[in-house]
Design an enzyme around this catalytic site. Sequence first.
Site, PDB file in Angstrom:
ATOM      1  N   ASP A  67       0.832  -1.197   0.000  1.00  0.00           N
ATOM      2  CA  ASP A  67       0.000   0.000   0.000  1.00  0.00           C
ATOM      3  C   ASP A  67       0.871   1.254   0.000  1.00  0.00           C
ATOM      4  OD1 ASP A  67      -2.210  -1.630   0.175  1.00  0.00           O
ATOM      5  OD2 ASP A  67      -2.376  -1.449   2.365  1.00  0.00           O
TER       6      ASP A  67
HETATM    7  N1  URA Z   1      -1.404  -6.010   3.640  1.00  0.00           N
HETATM    8  C1  URA Z   1      -1.840  -4.742   3.753  1.00  0.00           C
HETATM    9  O1  URA Z   1      -2.875  -4.489   4.343  1.00  0.00           O
HETATM   10  N2  URA Z   1      -1.107  -3.768   3.188  1.00  0.00           N
HETATM   11  C2  URA Z   1       0.059  -3.976   2.535  1.00  0.00           C
HETATM   12  O2  URA Z   1       0.688  -3.033   2.052  1.00  0.00           O
HETATM   13  C3  URA Z   1       0.499  -5.313   2.434  1.00  0.00           C
HETATM   14  C4  URA Z   1      -0.248  -6.321   3.012  1.00  0.00           C
END
Ligand code: URA
Length: 231
Positions: free
Chosen positions: A101
């Site tokens: 993310d």
């Molecule tokens: N899970 C999440 O919620 N965010 C990420 O960036 C990776 C795994």
Amino acid sequence: MLRLDEIIRGSGKYTRKQIIALVNEGRVTVNGALAEAISQRCEPSWEICVDGEQVVMEPPICIMMNKPAGWLTATESQKEPPITDLLEPRLRHLFPVGRLDLDSEGLILLTNDGGLCHRVIMPAEQITKEYYIEVTGQFRPDTAQRFRDGLEADNGLLCLPAEIEIAEDDKSAVVRITEGKRHQVKRMAAACGARVRYLKRLAIGKLRLDESLKPGEYRPLTDAEIALIFQ
Ligand code: URA
């Protein structure tokens, strides 16, 4: 078989956006026939040409980056900067393997090797990804068991059995999952009462983030390190 755009990307000459345009403009052929779509499945050994010139794949490269927060896991973007902008120009055609993310940090791989990318992200491979999280709120007492059983998060998101080791102060944890669904770790934590306020990926398979890499730094992987992903 690989997607046509992955094979053309492997030449190191074109971005995904350029490949979409090339295919739409009818400038790409596959074994002599006009390419149908960037998602067309092809063998790398097939004759793929752009403007009549055969696409030659560069030798495979894979790098690990310590992704900083605030950078988008993408090769192009209108708003936030894509992580490929952190690369020196000769590596900017590499594409990310899976996704972190915008606000997440840590281990992300970038490669020109579509086959490698597929093997890492294919659900059937069930490669374990390890994350360190810091949270607000409180994990419910049955959190570890729910992770072990496989839980249902918001919007009916069914998650395969996973692991969580919660720190004694209840404010951080290490999570191991074998899938890569959207915001999965955050959603699994939320389903157990905690809100993730910091997330860093530590490992993919047995390949661990080189902690000497500062956020935004990267380095190539050796063949032995690539093999660690699949162990
Ligand atoms: N899970 C999440 O919620 N965010 C990420 O960036 C990776 C795994």
